[in-house]
Write an enzyme that holds these catalytic residues in place. Structure first.
Site, mmCIF file in Angstrom:
data_model
loop_
_atom_site.group_PDB
_atom_site.id
_atom_site.type_symbol
_atom_site.label_atom_id
_atom_site.label_comp_id
_atom_site.label_asym_id
_atom_site.label_seq_id
_atom_site.Cartn_x
_atom_site.Cartn_y
_atom_site.Cartn_z
ATOM 1 N N HIS A 194 0.805 -1.217 0.000
ATOM 2 C CA HIS A 194 0.000 0.000 0.000
ATOM 3 C C HIS A 194 0.840 1.270 0.000
ATOM 4 C CE1 HIS A 194 -3.353 -2.741 1.391
ATOM 5 N NE2 HIS A 194 -3.516 -2.444 0.135
ATOM 6 N N GLU A 440 -9.286 -12.290 -22.705
ATOM 7 C CA GLU A 440 -8.204 -12.357 -21.713
ATOM 8 C C GLU A 440 -7.855 -13.780 -21.322
ATOM 9 O OE1 GLU A 440 -9.288 -9.932 -18.331
ATOM 10 O OE2 GLU A 440 -11.385 -10.505 -18.446
ATOM 11 N N ASP A 464 -4.604 -10.275 -17.769
ATOM 12 C CA ASP A 464 -4.965 -11.679 -17.552
ATOM 13 C C ASP A 464 -4.513 -12.566 -18.702
ATOM 14 O OD1 ASP A 464 -6.180 -12.063 -14.990
ATOM 15 O OD2 ASP A 464 -7.756 -10.707 -15.652
ATOM 16 N N CYS A 511 -6.866 -3.053 -23.385
ATOM 17 C CA CYS A 511 -7.074 -2.290 -22.150
ATOM 18 C C CYS A 511 -6.232 -2.788 -20.975
ATOM 19 C CB CYS A 511 -8.556 -2.272 -21.769
ATOM 20 S SG CYS A 511 -9.181 -3.889 -21.305
#
Ligand code: PEP
Ligand code: MG
Length: 586
Positions: A194, A440, A464, A511
């Site tokens: 994070h 994907e 993916d 994308c």
């Protein structure tokens, strides 16, 4: 300049940019959970103490969130996740059980509950999950501080400092960006930690995984860091500083140049237009996306509607959110993807379902979940909301992880059912709304010619597609060297999909992350792709590359690399080509 010896270290650069500043060291916390047994009569008081500390922690996190500018910042969601963790039965329920069954104090009980959870994380050996382990620790740390009555206030480094820590909690990182620090360095962490996510979101240069930087550096040491290469220099010499300052000036100038391109077309020198679209997680990101020059939204990942807040999104929420996207786009198109949950994207309802899957990435995720008992109703609600929104502007609906024609047909039947429902209720929607699919999975890529006859458009999800083609978990550091967008197999698969789309006259976007890489975009354009959807910050740089290239040269480039045997061979040729574009023309 410092008299001390210059020391260089290389870590993982997770947020680009060059930063200079004085070190502000946050020592590794040595807070220990005290351990003692309690009397039977004290059990209820001890449990109440624990709940009180949890409530206080919750309040503190809520306060930190309040100070954040927008609900759509990634730190906002991460802190919400920590608040949810505070009430998670696996943590709190287990700790209460330890207090009651073993008659031990709250601190000890909580430590044991956290250790049990850590044990589970340890055995999974997955980078993303390992990094989530630190979230449990951060939550524990906060509750422990509250139990012990220790300071939980925000860190307060001087402005322009470079913060050096073992690790930083999301709450700390969120308060740090408000303090205008110039950089972050940590011993621990990874690309998806994070600290990394928040640093990138706030454009603070950061290097993580430095192992022992907290031991090398003292507060007030002069530091220089390059968040792109991961290089950190302690006590840099005057010459080093001068050369990095030059590089910093170059980067700032390039940024200004890119900003000035916002309204220019993404057109190759031989006048082929390329649509550069934005990938977004919510309507709040659209102001920035338009500012970066996005010509529309190529991918709205709606799963975030399921991962935040306490309520599951209903038809109305989907409708309102989609309409908000269309309104902000003022006539530009939006492709909205139905929810793609499961695997590493977990929502509470999925956790509650307690699926026992050995390989979640190959399991009940994405469209499979939407068609299953668990997801069916949520999917229908989303479809109703999206169809209704389609009456308000150019909206396309996209389905993730379609494996082949059979699955696409099932999905289209559901859409037809929902349309019939709306017709019966006299509710308006675009009768010609386009239904597209993400390509994907290799099974979809290899049957693209068949799918193209039944889908209105394609969008290649390379994140993916790489994962499933190379059999490499997209967040697993041990095999990340195999995660290679320019692997010959990928070039062939993408090429095949683009050709099939062309033959059947349907649009085809890319994308995945690779669409936003200026070093790769020419290959996609050479393969015939004319729509690239990416994180909006990447748009100016990709546009700069597009405007410097000829599409027929990119086709020749693809013809050259198509038969090269390895990804590094391909990369070498492509890099040469892109550098050639950048070289000053005589
Ligand atoms: C992809 O897989 O390339 C993609 C764009 O979808 P996500 O990253 O959300 O899985
Ligand atoms: Mg995907």
């Amino acid at each position: 300049m410092s008299e001390r010896q210059e020391i260089r270290r290389t870590g993982l650069g997770v947020s680009p940019g060059i930063a200079f500043g004085r070190a502000y060291l946050i020592g590794r916390d040595t807070l220990k959970a005290p351990r003692h047994h309690i009397e039977q009569d004290d059990i209820d008081t001890e449990v109440a103490r624990l709940y009180k500390a949890i409530a206080a922690s919750d309040k503190q996190l809520a306060k930190i969130k309040e100070k954040l500018a927008s609900e759509n910042e990634s730190d906002y969601h991460i802190i919400t996740a920590h608040q949810m963790m505070l009430h998670d039965e696996h943590l709190v329920g287990a700790a209460v059980e330890y207090i009651r069954d073993e008659k031990i104090n709250s601190e000890w009980a909580l430590r044991r509950a956290v250790d049990d959870i850590r044990g589970v994380f340890d055995s999974i050996e997955d980078q993303y999950l390992r990094e989530r382990r630190s979230d449990v620790e951060f939550v524990f740390e906060r509750v422990l501080r509250n139990l012990l009555g220790r300071d939980t206030g925000p860190l307060q480094p001087p402005p322009d400092a470079i913060v050096v820590a073992y690790d930083l909690s999301p709450a700390d990182t969120a308060t740090l960006h408000k303090a205008a620090v110039s950089g972050l360095l940590t011993d621990a962490g990874g690309k998806t930690s994070h600290t990394a996510i928040i640093a990138r979101a706030h454009e603070i240069p950061a290097v993580v995984a430095l192992e022992n930087i907290t031991e090398l550096v003292e507060t007030d040491d002069l530091l220089l860091l390059d968040g792109a290469s991961g290089i950190v220099i302690v006590n840099p010499s005057a010459t080093t500083v001068a050369s990095y300052r030059e590089e910093q000036r170059r980067q700032v100038a390039a940024g200004v140049h890119l900003a000035s391109m916002r309204d220019l077309p993404a057109r190759t020198l031989d006048t082929h237009d390329v649509a550069l679209l934005a990938n977004i997680d919510g309507p709040d990101e659209l102001d920035d996306a338009v500012e970066y020059g996005a010509m529309g939204v190529g991918l709205f990942r709606t799963e975030y509607l399921f991962m935040t807040g306490t309520e599951l999104p209903d038809e109305e929420r989907h409708y309102k959110t989609a309409v908000a996207v269309l309104e902000k786009l003022k006539g530009k198109p939006a492709t909205i993807r139905t929810f793609d949950l499961g695997s590493d994207k977990l929502a509470k309802f999925l956790k509650d379902a307690e699926l026992d899957e050995a390989n979640p990435a190959l399991g009940l995720r994405s469209i499979r979940l939407c068609l299953s008992e668990i997801g069916r109703e949520l999917f229908r609600q989303q479809l109703r909301g999206l169809l209704r929104a389609s009456a308000h502007g150019p909206l396309k609906i996209m389905f993730p992880m379609i494996s082949g024609v059979a699955e696409l047909r099932v999905v289209k039947t559901v859409v037809e059912d929902v349309k019939a429902e709306l017709d019966a209720e006299g509710i308006a929607y675009d009768k010609d709304v386009k239904l597209g699919i993400m390509i994907e999975m290799p099974s979809a890529a290899l049957t693209a010619d068949l799918l193209a006859q039944e889908a209105d458009f394609f969008s290649i999800g390379t994140n993916d597609l790489i994962q499933y083609t190379m059999a490499v978990d997209r967040v697993n550091e041990y095999v990340s060297y195999l995660y290679e967008p320019l692997h010959p197999s990928l070039i062939r698969l993408i090429g095949g999909v683009v050709s099939a789309a062309r033959e059947h006259n349907i649009p085809c976007t890319v994308c995945g992350e690779m669409a936003g890489e200026p070093m790769i975009a020419p290959v996609l354009i050479g393969l015939g792709v004319r729509e690239l959807s990416m994180s909006a910050v990447s748009i100016p740089e990709v546009k700069a590359t597009v405007r410097q290239m000829h599409s027929d040269e990119a086709e020749k480039l693809v013809a050259r690399v198509k038969n090269l045997p390895t990804a590094s061979d391909v990369r070498a040729v492509v890099t040469d080509y892109v550098f050639g574009l950048m070289a000053p023309k005589p």
